[in-house]
Design an enzyme around this catalytic site. Structure first.
Site, PDB file in Angstrom:
ATOM      1  N   ASP A  67       0.844  -1.191   0.000  1.00 39.17           N
ATOM      2  CA  ASP A  67       0.000   0.000   0.000  1.00 39.17           C
ATOM      3  C   ASP A  67       0.884   1.248   0.000  1.00 39.17           C
ATOM      4  O   ASP A  67       2.012   1.231   0.465  1.00 39.17           O
ATOM      5  CB  ASP A  67      -0.980   0.007   1.175  1.00 39.17           C
ATOM      6  CG  ASP A  67      -0.420  -0.620   2.438  1.00 39.17           C
ATOM      7  OD1 ASP A  67       0.802  -0.843   2.514  1.00 39.17           O
ATOM      8  OD2 ASP A  67      -1.195  -0.894   3.358  1.00 39.17           O
ATOM      9  N   CYS A  92       1.951   4.702   9.242  1.00 37.55           N
ATOM     10  CA  CYS A  92       1.525   3.305   9.291  1.00 37.55           C
ATOM     11  C   CYS A  92       2.524   2.397   8.572  1.00 37.55           C
ATOM     12  O   CYS A  92       2.265   1.224   8.346  1.00 37.55           O
ATOM     13  CB  CYS A  92       0.132   3.151   8.677  1.00 37.55           C
ATOM     14  SG  CYS A  92      -0.756   1.685   9.251  1.00 37.55           S
ATOM     15  N   HIS A  94       3.773   2.593   5.428  1.00 40.48           N
ATOM     16  CA  HIS A  94       3.628   2.287   4.006  1.00 40.48           C
ATOM     17  C   HIS A  94       4.878   2.655   3.212  1.00 40.48           C
ATOM     18  O   HIS A  94       5.107   2.106   2.133  1.00 40.48           O
ATOM     19  CB  HIS A  94       2.402   2.995   3.437  1.00 40.48           C
ATOM     20  CG  HIS A  94       1.108   2.522   4.018  1.00 40.48           C
ATOM     21  ND1 HIS A  94      -0.122   2.942   3.567  1.00 40.48           N
ATOM     22  CD2 HIS A  94       0.847   1.641   5.019  1.00 40.48           C
ATOM     23  CE1 HIS A  94      -1.083   2.363   4.276  1.00 40.48           C
ATOM     24  NE2 HIS A  94      -0.517   1.574   5.166  1.00 40.48           N
ATOM     25  N   GLU A 126      -5.666   3.508   3.645  1.00 38.09           N
ATOM     26  CA  GLU A 126      -6.131   4.163   4.872  1.00 38.09           C
ATOM     27  C   GLU A 126      -7.525   4.767   4.694  1.00 38.09           C
ATOM     28  O   GLU A 126      -8.165   5.146   5.653  1.00 38.09           O
ATOM     29  CB  GLU A 126      -5.147   5.256   5.285  1.00 38.09           C
ATOM     30  CG  GLU A 126      -3.746   4.751   5.633  1.00 38.09           C
ATOM     31  CD  GLU A 126      -3.716   3.899   6.899  1.00 38.09           C
ATOM     32  OE1 GLU A 126      -4.735   3.851   7.618  1.00 38.09           O
ATOM     33  OE2 GLU A 126      -2.668   3.280   7.161  1.00 38.09           O
ATOM     34  N   HIS A 152       2.632  -6.249   6.830  1.00 36.97           N
ATOM     35  CA  HIS A 152       2.396  -4.986   7.523  1.00 36.97           C
ATOM     36  C   HIS A 152       3.411  -4.871   8.643  1.00 36.97           C
ATOM     37  O   HIS A 152       3.672  -5.845   9.348  1.00 36.97           O
ATOM     38  CB  HIS A 152       0.980  -4.924   8.102  1.00 36.97           C
ATOM     39  CG  HIS A 152       0.526  -3.522   8.375  1.00 36.97           C
ATOM     40  ND1 HIS A 152       1.152  -2.699   9.288  1.00 36.97           N
ATOM     41  CD2 HIS A 152      -0.475  -2.784   7.839  1.00 36.97           C
ATOM     42  CE1 HIS A 152       0.538  -1.533   9.310  1.00 36.97           C
ATOM     43  NE2 HIS A 152      -0.444  -1.545   8.431  1.00 36.97           N
ATOM     44  N   HIS A 344       0.062   4.607  13.522  1.00 37.14           N
ATOM     45  CA  HIS A 344      -0.748   5.818  13.499  1.00 37.14           C
ATOM     46  C   HIS A 344      -0.327   6.806  14.583  1.00 37.14           C
ATOM     47  O   HIS A 344      -1.090   7.724  14.912  1.00 37.14           O
ATOM     48  CB  HIS A 344      -2.244   5.508  13.608  1.00 37.14           C
ATOM     49  CG  HIS A 344      -2.786   4.755  12.436  1.00 37.14           C
ATOM     50  ND1 HIS A 344      -4.105   4.847  12.043  1.00 37.14           N
ATOM     51  CD2 HIS A 344      -2.206   3.905  11.551  1.00 37.14           C
ATOM     52  CE1 HIS A 344      -4.301   4.078  10.972  1.00 37.14           C
ATOM     53  NE2 HIS A 344      -3.163   3.495  10.663  1.00 37.14           N
TER      54      HIS A 344
END
Length: 371
Positions: A67, A92, A94, A126, A152, A344
Site C-alpha cells: 500500500d 503506518c 507504508h 487508509e 504490515h 498511526h
C-alpha cells in the site's frame, strides 16, 4: 542496486492521502523503470501501479501487495527526513512497504521465478479504500493472481521477527460518523433549545450497551468514539454535534448487527431529543482471513533463514487487503520493526534494519510459492 534506505526516506518525505498519491506514483515509476526489461509490463490504475514480471516456466501468477498512501497526521519524529507535506505522515509504515516491494521486485527481475509475479502498489488503504475497486478493475483482472500475499509492519515486534497465523488476523471494520441537528440558543434559556451536546453525550453512553447485549460474547466486537465535537462558546447551547468513531468485529455478520442496533438507537434518540440524526459508515473493510495452506508454505519458506517466525494473535486492526483475500487465496504477515511508538502515532520510527528482513522474507516466500 537500489538503495532501499534512501528510497524509504524519500517516500517518507512525500506522504499523500488516498487517491492523491501522484508524487508517490511518479517516484515509484522512476525506480521501477530503472529496472525494466522486456519481461516486465506496467499498468497504471488511478494513483496505483501494477507491475507484471514474466516467469520462466509459469503455471500460475503470484501477487504481492504494497500500500502507498499516508495519513493526515502531523509528524513529530524530529527525523532529518521528516515529512515535507504539512499535516501528512507515513505513520503506518507504508513507506517501508513500498521500499520492500521495490527491493523484491529488483531481485525477481534479475533472477525471474518460474511463475509470473505481480507487484501491486495499491493506493488509498487508509481510506476511502483502494483494494476493492482495484480488485474489480479491468487492469487487475487482466493479470489477476492465483495467490496473493502482503506484509504490515509491527512496531511491537523485534527486527528479524515476523508473525502470522491461519484464519482471522485482522478484524472487519467500519468508520462511523454521526451528526446531530437540534436547535441552539442562549445558555440561560435551555427550554427554548434542543441541546445536542446533551443528546450526543447520552448517545455515547447508551451505545456502549450495543455490543454487550447484542453480540455473541465469544465473537469480539468494539464500538469506539474517538472524537466528539459540539458547541462554539461557553455560554451558548449547541444546536449541532458530531461523533466520529469506528466499529470492529471478529465476525462479518456482527458488524451488521451493530449497525442495525445503532440505527434503532438513533430513531429513539430523534424522538426523545426532538432532533435529526444522520449516520455515515464511511469506509468499510472486510476481515483479513489467512488461508492455512499459504501460511504453512510461508513458514516452510523461512525455515533455515535468518527470519524468525512466531504465531500471531488476532488483532482488531483493519486492512482493506481483506477484500483481496476474500477473492484470492493467500495471507498477510506482520514484520517486526521495533519502534517505541505504535501504528498511526506521530512519533512512529521503525528500525530501517527491518527493510532487508522484509525483502528476505518476501523473496523467500515468492520462491517457495513458485516451486
Amino acid at each position: 542496486m537500489l538503495d532501499l534506505q534512501q528510497i524509504r526516506r524519500k517516500l517518507h518525505q512525500i506522504p499523500e492521502l488516498g487517491f492523491q498519491e501522484k508524487k508517490t506514483q511518479q517516484y515509484l515509476l522512476e525506480n521501477i523503470k530503472s529496472l525494466e526489461t522486456d519481461k516486465v509490463s506496467i499498468k497504471l490504475w488511478e494513483t496505483g501501479i501494477l507491475v507484471f514480471v514474466e516467469g520462466k516456466a509459469p503455471t500460475k501468477t503470484i501477487g504481492y501487495r504494497a500500500d502507498i498512501d499516508g495519513l493526515p497526521i502531523n509528524e513529530q519524529t524530529g527525523l532529518s527526513f521528516s515529512s515535507k507535506h504539512d499535516g501528512k505522515m507515513h505513520a503506518c509504515g507504508h513507506d517501508f512497504h513500498m521500499a520492500i516491494a521495490l527491493g523484491v521486485l529488483e531481485k525477481i527481475i534479475l533472477e525471474p521465478m518460474n511463475d509470473h509475479c505481480l507487484f501491486i502498489f495499491q493506493p488509498a488503504e487508509e481510506g476511502p479504500g483502494g483494494a476493492l475497486p482495484l480488485l474489480q478493475s479491468e487492469a487487475f483482472q487482466s493479470w489477476r493472481p492465483d495467490i496473493v500475499f502482503a506484509l504490515h509492519i509491527a512496531p511491537e515486534l523485534p527486527v528479524g521477527t515476523v508473525a502470522s497465523k491461519p484464519g482471522l488476523l485482522f478484524a472487519n471494520t467500519s468508520e462511523l460518523f454521526i451528526d446531530f441537528a437540534g436547535k441552539g440558543g442562549h445558555a440561560a434559556y435551555p427550554h427554548l433549545t434542543k441541546d445536542m451536546t446533551v443528546a450526543a453525550s447520552s448517545f455515547v453512553v447508551q451505545m456502549q450497551q450495543i455490543v454487550s447485549r447484542n453480540v455473541n460474547p465469544l465473537e469480539a466486537s468494539v464500538v469506539t468514539i474517538g472524537k466528539m465535537q459540539s458547541g462554539f462558546v461557553q455560554n451558548a447551547i449547541a444546536g449541532t454535534a458530531r461523533l466520529e468513531g469506528t466499529i470492529r468485529t471478529q465476525h462479518p455478520d456482527s458488524i451488521n448487527t451493530v449497525k442495525n442496533q445503532l440505527e434503532k438507537l438513533i430513531k429513539g434518540f430523534e424522538i426523545a431529543y426532538d432532533c435529526k440524526i444522520e449516520v455515515d459508515y464511511g469506509a468499510n473493510y472486510y476481515q483479513v482471513y489467512n488461508q492455512a495452506e499459504q501460511v504453512k508454505e510461508f513458514r516452510q519458506a523461512l525455515a533455515g533463514s535468518n527470519v524468525h517466525y512466531q504465531e500471531a494473535e488476532p488483532a482488531m486492526t483493519g486492512e482493506d487487503f481483506g477484500y483481496m483475500l476474500k477473492e484470492i487465496p493467500g495471507f498477510m504477515f506482520w514484520l517486526g520493526v521495533d519502534s517505541a511508538y505504535g501504528l498511526h502515532h506521530a512519533q512512529l520510527n521503525p528500525d530501517e534494519a527491518a527493510l532487508n528482513v522484509g525483502v528476505e522474507a518476501v523473496h523467500l516466500t515468492f520462491s517457495k510459492l513458485s516451486q
